[in-house]
Design a protein around this motif. Structure first.
Motif, PDB file in Angstrom:
ATOM      1  N   ASP A 154       7.437  12.385  -1.303  1.00  0.00           N
ATOM      2  CA  ASP A 154       6.912  13.441  -2.099  1.00  0.00           C
ATOM      3  C   ASP A 154       8.475  14.275  -1.944  1.00  0.00           C
ATOM      4  OD1 ASP A 154       4.508  13.454  -3.635  1.00  0.00           O
ATOM      5  OD2 ASP A 154       3.219  13.746  -2.088  1.00  0.00           O
ATOM      6  N   ALA A 172       1.316  -1.006   0.039  1.00  0.00           N
ATOM      7  CA  ALA A 172       0.130  -0.373   0.308  1.00  0.00           C
ATOM      8  C   ALA A 172       0.423   0.976  -0.164  1.00  0.00           C
ATOM      9  CB  ALA A 172      -0.461  -0.109   1.329  1.00  0.00           C
ATOM     10  N   ARG A 217      -1.744   5.146  -4.812  1.00  0.00           N
ATOM     11  CA  ARG A 217      -2.191   6.621  -5.200  1.00  0.00           C
ATOM     12  C   ARG A 217      -2.303   7.044  -3.559  1.00  0.00           C
ATOM     13  NH1 ARG A 217      -7.555   6.832  -9.207  1.00  0.00           N
ATOM     14  NH2 ARG A 217      -5.460   6.158 -10.418  1.00  0.00           N
ATOM     15  N   ASP A 218      -2.753   6.696  -2.924  1.00  0.00           N
ATOM     16  CA  ASP A 218      -2.211   7.149  -1.275  1.00  0.00           C
ATOM     17  C   ASP A 218      -1.345   6.596  -0.716  1.00  0.00           C
ATOM     18  OD1 ASP A 218      -4.960   8.847  -2.153  1.00  0.00           O
ATOM     19  OD2 ASP A 218      -6.231   6.665  -1.712  1.00  0.00           O
ATOM     20  N   GLY A 219      -0.054   6.538  -1.063  1.00  0.00           N
ATOM     21  CA  GLY A 219       0.050   5.777  -0.185  1.00  0.00           C
ATOM     22  C   GLY A 219       1.031   6.973   0.812  1.00  0.00           C
ATOM     23  N   ASP A 220       2.542   6.199   0.293  1.00  0.00           N
ATOM     24  CA  ASP A 220       3.310   6.983   1.355  1.00  0.00           C
ATOM     25  C   ASP A 220       3.683   8.945   1.284  1.00  0.00           C
ATOM     26  OD1 ASP A 220       5.440   8.025   3.668  1.00  0.00           O
ATOM     27  OD2 ASP A 220       5.408   5.914   4.477  1.00  0.00           O
ATOM     28  N   PRO A 221       3.188   9.156   2.198  1.00  0.00           N
ATOM     29  CA  PRO A 221       3.377  10.952   1.253  1.00  0.00           C
ATOM     30  C   PRO A 221       5.509  11.161   1.325  1.00  0.00           C
ATOM     31  CG  PRO A 221       2.648  11.217   3.821  1.00  0.00           C
ATOM     32  CD  PRO A 221       2.754   9.923   3.401  1.00  0.00           C
TER      33      PRO A 221
END
Length: 286
Positions: free
Chosen positions: A115, A104, A108-112
């Motif tokens: 970035d 996970a 798409r909503d994984g680890d910020p």
């Protein structure tokens, strides 16, 4: 400097280079030379974090899982089991996993933390290497304990992701090559310090995911279920409270052992591996 066991004088000299900004320093009983900071070194900082102290293999650690397999059956089929492990799990430097190991943290909503620019560049490589073990003293092994329970034990960290992150932050912090150099220190509250902490924690989550995947893979090979697990890093920095004060504690090749906390310590191929548990004592607090 608190030293456990018979001290290796070169490691003691190396630890003396680590006293800048440190409020406490300890060396565990199996200490030996590392890059800038001895392996087995534990250093407390009030306002700093050290990429050199955590080391190049960020979040290297051990996981042990007890399986509901039968010891006699495992022993009888050990050669086939180990062949299957060798075929199913990738060992070696720079390897990618033959079987995609999705997680996970890459979604798409994984680890910020992906970035952060230095991490973003490494995301694709990290995903391809998830569940690979590496080389050197990293391993996947099968154990039978004193009660005839079957365990799988693994030892590896954050692979190329951790090494490249460490290299980046040591360079950005002005680090020098060599063994007997001063460790790189970053102010934890600085922009660079905050980025390092975020990337270190990202590598920690990645290492946990990789060890989880490998242990589950071995359980599947044995046709067994995991009934107990012991899991922790030994190359990491934690925010902890000691003496009523919040501090950063950097551990390189040192397993945390708070009262009641268990850890798995892998032995050499000629020695037993052990499950340890921290005790509450004056010596432990020290």
């Amino acid at each position: 400097i608190i030293v456990c066991g018979e001290p290796l004088l070169d490691a003691v000299e190396q630890m003396k280079n680590c006293r800048d900004e440190a409020s406490k320093l300890s060396m565990m009983a199996d200490h030996h030379l590392g890059y800038a900071v001895p392996i087995g070194g534990v250093i407390e900082y009030r306002e700093h974090i050290s990429p050199s102290g955590v080391g190049y293999d960020i979040a290297c650690g051990n996981k042990a899982v007890r399986l509901d397999a039968t010891a006699a059956e495992v022993q009888k089929n050990m050669a086939v089991i180990m062949d299957d492990i060798w075929k199913s799990i990738s060992f070696g430097i720079g390897r990618v996993n033959a079987e995609p190991a999705s997680h996970a943290m890459f979604g798409r909503d994984g680890d910020p933390a992906w970035d952060i620019p230095v991490a973003k560049e490494l995301k694709r490589t990290a995903e391809a290497q998830l569940g690979t073990v590496g080389s050197g003293n990293h391993f996947v092994d099968i154990f039978i304990d004193e009660n005839d329970h079957v365990w799988c034990g693994v030892h590896f960290g954050s692979r190329g992701l951790g090494h490249k992150l460490a290299t980046h932050f040591i360079r950005e912090g002005g680090g020098s090559d060599g063994m007997m150099v001063k460790p790189v220190l970053l102010e934890a509250a600085s922009d660079l310090g905050r980025e390092y902490i975020a990337c270190m924690n990202l590598a920690g989550r990645y290492a946990y995911a990789g060890r989880d995947w490998v242990c589950q893979k071995v359980a599947n090979i044995l046709g067994a279920s995991i009934v107990e697990e012991v899991h922790n890093h030994h190359n990491f920095a934690w925010r902890e409270t000691h003496g009523g004060e919040e501090v950063w504690v950097v551990r390189k090749g040192a397993t945390p052992a708070f009262p009641g906390q268990r850890g798995f310590v892998g032995g050499t191929m000629g020695e037993n591996s052990v499950i340890v548990e921290g005790v509450d004592s004056a010596e432990a607090k020290m």
